[in-house]
Write an enzyme that holds these catalytic residues in place. Sequence first.
Site, mmCIF file in Angstrom:
data_model
loop_
_atom_site.group_PDB
_atom_site.id
_atom_site.type_symbol
_atom_site.label_atom_id
_atom_site.label_comp_id
_atom_site.label_asym_id
_atom_site.label_seq_id
_atom_site.Cartn_x
_atom_site.Cartn_y
_atom_site.Cartn_z
ATOM 1 N N SER A 253 -7.489 1.196 -1.052
ATOM 2 C CA SER A 253 -6.650 1.647 -2.162
ATOM 3 C C SER A 253 -6.328 0.537 -3.159
ATOM 4 C CB SER A 253 -5.344 2.234 -1.619
ATOM 5 O OG SER A 253 -4.547 1.227 -1.017
ATOM 6 N N LYS A 308 0.874 -1.725 -2.214
ATOM 7 C CA LYS A 308 0.559 -1.192 -3.540
ATOM 8 C C LYS A 308 1.123 -2.143 -4.591
ATOM 9 C CE LYS A 308 -0.863 2.702 -1.597
ATOM 10 N NZ LYS A 308 -2.309 3.040 -1.484
#
Length: 479
Positions: A253, A308
């Site tokens: 990701s 993230k």
Amino acid sequence: MNTDEPTSERQSEPGEPGIESSEKNVNGVGPAPSYRAPARDVADLPAMRMSRLLKVVYWAVWFVVVPIVAASLLIWALTPPSGAEVAGPLGWLEGVVRAQPVPVGIVLFTVVEIVLWAARHQLPLAKHAHPPSRGDLPPNLRGPFERARALLDEAEMILSRNERAVVRELTAKERERLKDELSTLRDVMERVPFEQEAFIDALTKADGEVDIRLGRWRKSEVREYVEAIAMAVAVAFALRAFVIEAFKIPSGSMIPTLMVGDHIFVNKFSYGPAVPYTKSRVWTSMPPHRADVMVFAFPEHPEQDFIKRVIALPGDKLEARGGHPILNGWEVPSCRVGTWSYSDYDSPITRHEGDLFVEYLGDESYLTFYDRASGAFPEYQGPYFVKPGEVWVMGDNRNNSHDSRMWFGGQGGGVPFENIRGRALFVWLSVSDNGMDWSREGAPVMGRPRLPPPAKPLEPALDQCLHSRPAVTNPPAAG
């Protein structure tokens, strides 16, 4: 404190010398008599007086406070604005400091400690911790002279901590002999001129007496090893809990910033060290900055750790068009670098091809990837409104990231401050399907973006994008 041997416990044995001193004994071992040197041509050495309080102050200031402050100031002085291009003779160093402040800080702290230790005898208050060495001391005897001082300190500590046991287990004669050898060693160490042979002889005898008479209370080699290991383990746990922790990247990701199999260090000090097993912090430094790459507990399943990039802060309105974030109606500027592809054999789509962009947000410039093969994301997403006490995050692999846009059944959600673990630092190990990936060693997570090795032909385009950084990289305030 009266430490005279109680007459009710033991009487001097026949032939044992009494203690001829008007002063009180210490643990049954009389204090060294005041040194009254006979007349000499050279002036006597001054008495060495030490304060325990000033000794503690000396160690705390010079070997804790000063190194921390010095390392912090050096880090501050060598850190350029995060989004600025570094140049000049210190450019490389400034780039390293900006990308890896914690490891550089540890190195600087260690260097300052070494410098201070080398000058330990010249520092203010040193006489209370390291009485100054004699000017007439031969270089080859400086080590033994320091060992003699340590021996006297050790004997004093043992006698102070084991007062009753020493009186109970040693005869008056044994205590007297120990007292004499320690006093002789002190006398020889202060004698002017310095007598090498007398010093070596006194040190050998005093060391032997301490070992024989006080050996049962001295730390054994095994105990010293056990204590050293226990201390190392305690320090490691403390560092892991409050300062730095290692994490492994299990998914793609954050490609291209982080690859599957990367092992990174996370600075848990960045946002305030958390108290283990609680949701509170020693102090807080919230919210995180925009564009920070951080590790946090996934809000839907807190037992899982996610990584993230912070995009939106409390009060912001977040939208996304084609994966590009829009904050408070302002689209985050970006620059296309070129086409790139990578393989992921654990995904239904094994070949991912798309466009690399440099995105500019706050002080940071970073790479993002927009996968053409993924059709799961709608063209437009939002609007989302960031609540107080949380931040919204997105993965750099914009079309292959389960982030704030997708959480809570597609409704979207933020990361509460108490879920935040820390800010990512750098890659210290990378293990891919093909084995060790040495090209990833030391790759920064923040700072100047680094292209994956297969994308090296795009380096000129990346440099052009970095040099074309727009003037405005901060969004307007929420309306």
